[in-house]
Write a protein that holds these residues in place. Sequence first.
Motif, short mmCIF file in Angstrom:
data_model
loop_
_atom_site.label_atom_id
_atom_site.label_comp_id
_atom_site.label_asym_id
_atom_site.label_seq_id
_atom_site.Cartn_x
_atom_site.Cartn_y
_atom_site.Cartn_z
N TRP A 143 0.82 -1.21 0.00
CA TRP A 143 0.00 0.00 0.00
C TRP A 143 0.86 1.26 0.00
O TRP A 143 0.65 2.17 -0.78
N ILE A 144 1.84 1.30 0.88
CA ILE A 144 2.66 2.51 1.01
C ILE A 144 3.56 2.72 -0.21
O ILE A 144 3.93 3.85 -0.53
N ASN A 145 3.85 1.66 -0.93
CA ASN A 145 4.70 1.78 -2.11
C ASN A 145 3.90 2.05 -3.39
O ASN A 145 4.43 1.95 -4.49
N LYS A 146 2.63 2.42 -3.24
CA LYS A 146 1.80 2.77 -4.40
C LYS A 146 2.43 3.91 -5.20
O LYS A 146 2.18 4.04 -6.39
N LYS A 147 3.24 4.71 -4.54
CA LYS A 147 3.91 5.82 -5.22
C LYS A 147 4.73 5.29 -6.40
O LYS A 147 4.82 5.92 -7.44
#
Length: 155
Positions: free
Chosen positions: A20-24
């Motif tokens: 989720w946090i690496n969606k960037k």
Amino acid sequence: MDKENQLKLSIRDLYKKIAWINKKMEKSLAGYTSSEVHCIEYIERTADPNVTKLAEFFYMTRGAISKMTKKLIKKGVIESYQKLENKKEVYFRLTEKGKEVYRIHEALHQEFEERDKKVFEQMTEEQYEAISYFVEMYSSHLDEEIKKQGKSIKE
């Protein structure tokens, strides 16, 4: 809940949070799948990458790698080549467009490493060793289970 199930749930939860946090990364590399980006990374970092090396590294079939590399060639990020002394084997290298995708991916990895650095700096050598031991032991166990089923993870 017993320790084993709690640990499995914690690992799944950790994986989901990282994703989720690496969606960037997904936004920055729109138009490329995670597998494609990691294939680009492997090609850049490996001497004479070919279908066999890629298949072994990614635990995929040669056919699946051939399909992916054809897509990457079509997208203009890799190109194939042959050596003068070996016209049979086909190798891959990045184009300028592929090198740009690689640079974006590397910059994002650096950003994520910096973000997570404070957690890893707090870990002791013993903690690293214990976690590494567990991961290696569990991975070996899963390899054996795959073999019992008469399969290879590369199929």
